[in-house]
Scaffold this motif. Structure first.
Motif, PDB file in Angstrom:
ATOM      1  N   GLU A 276      18.361   5.309   6.049  1.00 12.47           N
ATOM      2  CA  GLU A 276      16.960   5.515   5.727  1.00 12.47           C
ATOM      3  C   GLU A 276      16.852   6.843   4.992  1.00 12.47           C
ATOM      4  N   ARG A 280      10.064   7.234   7.618  1.00 11.69           N
ATOM      5  CA  ARG A 280       9.266   6.036   7.344  1.00 11.69           C
ATOM      6  C   ARG A 280       7.775   6.280   7.531  1.00 11.69           C
ATOM      7  N   LYS A 286       4.458   3.842   1.467  1.00 17.70           N
ATOM      8  CA  LYS A 286       3.806   2.532   1.487  1.00 17.70           C
ATOM      9  C   LYS A 286       3.398   2.055   0.105  1.00 17.70           C
ATOM     10  N   THR A 564       6.820  -2.152   8.952  1.00 20.63           N
ATOM     11  CA  THR A 564       6.994  -0.727   8.705  1.00 20.63           C
ATOM     12  C   THR A 564       7.765  -0.586   7.398  1.00 20.63           C
ATOM     13  N   ARG A 566       9.965   0.980   4.621  1.00 25.25           N
ATOM     14  CA  ARG A 566      11.035   1.963   4.749  1.00 25.25           C
ATOM     15  C   ARG A 566      11.739   2.148   3.404  1.00 25.25           C
ATOM     16  N   SER A 615      16.081  11.267   8.117  1.00 26.38           N
ATOM     17  CA  SER A 615      16.462   9.943   7.659  1.00 26.38           C
ATOM     18  C   SER A 615      17.493   9.406   8.625  1.00 26.38           C
TER      19      SER A 615
END
Length: 618
Positions: A276, A280, A286, A564, A566, A615
């Motif tokens: 990641e 997030r 988004k 969610t 990511r 992350s």
């Protein structure tokens, strides 16, 4: 359009012959050079085959002469999952997956045709069974049957009938359309690799918290593989068998095969490990549309709100200027510039790379690029000149960029493509452009007509024009070979546009995007990312990520559009150093970022993030 370099290739509309070069190893007593070559006729313009997975051999129903003859193979697009009668592996792909004898029905991969028994029909003693697995090579089908898998909308919406095939140490699941006579789709809905380090198969228990009816649980099992590298992130598919006995058989078969694999110590062929890239909970993720890796510690994110630089190792975010709705980011390191497509009008804006460091800078707008859809950059004349090419429908504007005290540009070419541009990139000082059913190469160093990357007089490529298909990307495999990726298939051609390899690259599911980072091609589909080595043509990894979309041209940054959202970094395990480094643990969520407006001059605002969650591995 430039004259094609080869004019003496005769065009055939219906029957196109392929010759597979090595001699057959069959026991047939044919003699002569012509007899020793397996002929495969292209049936691109003939009706497609619709075989079943357990197809009866046609010679049981057809009267043949007493003397055996050789097969009459036709290249075929199968419309249901079909196994090769020679190696028993699935013939994976959306079109032209293999060849079939129109006399006896023997079907096989084109690469297996020369290994097949030469006699037609095939004698009983030379036939292979339904299941035939080579544990050393990992090829062949070990198990198959019908099961139920959750519907696309989730298990609460019910079950979908599916054909399950364990082949080449992978579990393939194909949706069955019960309204069309229980015919399985040729598109794989799920592919799970038994070689995955976290692969497991087990029964489903109440403690798994899977929302199912109590009476279904005794018939259920789940198959699990690694999706992300954190232990809590695993990819599981719940499967419902028709009976408890069938469930036990499936669990036993998959467990036994996995044990065989474990004992053979297979090498890890996977290329990418997933991480990641940033927290997030960062609000701008988004609405992120595009991204670029600035350096090992910074990522540029283009979102609905504007352009931001996220420092992944320190608690800081930099907003660059006041541009809105960033559609594409193109870093131009040779010219120390950044190009973005932004705003509702989709104009290209240029500014110096120093703006990403928070410095004030002038923005340079390319007025005639209004409404453009994509752009690409590169160098010509051995790096002496920097070029930016911008596509607007079927037009391409080619600019030379200058960076001294003041940034400027000069348009040196304007190109017209046959239809709307779907993809483009600069390769070896030429602009490669993809459009429906074709690719062209335009010279950038001089004036000149383009070169067809699919030769009009190569009859083995004519099927592309007969069945229009979208272009996804072109890969420069070497100085004399290209891989042309379409939505249905991948084709290798040489610098003249003629076919360079007899076999084609097959997609297991319908692709939405292709991204390339030498030598690996990542092919995105609805439920996974499949990774291919373009040199060996091997399918080496399946990353089971649903609803994932690439954010940059290499496919190293991706957005995962689940509940969610990511930001995912594909780390290449085969390289020595990482493109990105990641911080240690932290706790607090990201703070909402502020906005800075600065007219026509780019200005940046630094927004402390506080202690942000790091992350995490995926």
């Amino acid at each position: 359009m430039a004259a094609d370099p080869v004019e003496n290739v005769s065009e055939q509309d219906l029957k196109i012959k392929f010759y597979i070069g090595s001699r057959s190893t069959s026991l047939s007593s044919h003699s002569g050079d012509e007899a020793d070559l397996v002929k495969i006729t292209d049936s691109a313009h003939l009706p497609v085959h619709t075989p079943t997975i357990k197809r009866r051999d046609c010679h049981n129903r057809i009267l043949f002469p007493a003397k055996n003859k050789t097969h009459r193979f036709f290249l075929t697009s199968f419309t249901a999952p079909t196994k090769c009668h020679q190696c028993t592996s699935l013939m994976v792909g959306l079109v032209r997956q293999g060849c079939s004898c129109d006399v006896c029905g023997f079907s096989c991969h084109t690469t297996c045709a020369e290994k097949a028994p030469r006699a037609c029909p095939v004698p009983l003693h030379q036939k292979k069974g339904t299941f035939c697995l080579d544990p050393q090579k990992g090829t062949g089908t070990a198990y198959e049957g019908h099961v139920w898998i959750p519907k696309k909308a989730g298990m609460k919406k019910g079950w979908q009938r599916a054909l399950a095939v364990v082949c080449d140490f992978k579990l393939f699941l194909y949706h069955v359309d019960e309204e069309k006579g229980s015919k399985p789709s040729v598109v794989a809905s799920h592919v799970i690799d038994l070689r995955d380090g976290a692969f497991s198969v087990s029964s489903v228990w109440p403690s798994d918290f899977i929302p199912v009816k109590r009476r279904e649980m005794p018939r259920m099992f789940k198959v699990t593989a690694s999706q992300l590298s954190a232990p809590s992130d695993r990819y599981s598919v719940a499967i419902l068998a028709d009976s408890e006995n069938e469930k036990s058989e499936w669990v036993g078969a998959l467990s036994e095969l996995h044990e065989v694999l474990r004992k053979s110590h297979p090498r890890d062929r996977s290329v990418y490990a997933l991480k990641e890239a940033c927290d997030r909970r960062l609000p701008l993720i988004k609405t992120t549309q595009t991204a670029a890796i600035v350096d090992r510690k910074r990522i540029a994110l283009g979102s609905e709100e504007g352009l931001f630089v996220v420092h992944v190792t320190i608690d800081e975010i930099v907003r660059v200027g006041d541009m809105k709705k960033i559609h594409q980011i193109e870093l131009i390191p040779h010219g120390q510039m950044v190009a973005v497509i932004s705003g509702r009008s989709r104009h290209v804006h240029l500014f110096p790379m120093s703006a990403l460091d928070g410095q004030k800078a002038d923005v340079h707008k390319l007025a005639e690029t209004r409404g453009c859809q994509t752009m690409t950059s590169g160098t010509v004349c051995q790096g002496a000149h920097t070029c930016l090419c911008v596509a607007r429908k079927s037009q391409v504007f080619c600019y030379e960029l200058f960076q001294s005290q003041k940034m400027s540009h000069r348009k040196f070419r304007e190109l017209q493509t046959p239809t709307n541009v779907q993809w483009m990139a600069i390769c070896s000082e030429q602009l490669c452009v993809g459009f429906q059913s074709g690719f062209l190469r335009y010279p950038l160093r001089r004036e000149g007509a383009p070169y067809r990357m699919l030769h009009a007089h190569d009859p083995t490529l004519s099927f592309i024009a007969h069945q229009p298909v979208d272009a996804l990307c072109a890969v420069e495999v070497s100085s004399i070979e290209y891989l042309l990726c379409f939505k249905s298939i991948g084709i290798y051609t040489d610098s003249r546009g003629l076919r360079s390899r007899p076999t084609e690259l097959m997609w297991p599911a319908a692709p939405t995007y292709c991204r390339y980072k030498a030598p690996y091609l990542s092919v995105y589909s609805e439920n996974a990312v499949d990774v291919f080595d373009v040199n060996s043509m091997e399918w080496i990894q399946t990353i089971p990520l649903k609803k994932v979309r690439p954010l940059n041209s290499e496919g190293s940054l991706n957005i995962l559009l689940l509940e969610t959202v990511r930001l995912i970094y594909f780390r290449n395990k085969k390289t020595d150093g990482d493109e990105l480094v990641f911080p240690g643990p932290s706790e607090n969520p990201q703070e909402q970022m502020t906005r800075h407006v600065s007219g026509k001059r780019l200005s940046s605002s630094r927004v402390p993030r506080g202690k942000a969650k790091p992350s995490s591995g995926l």
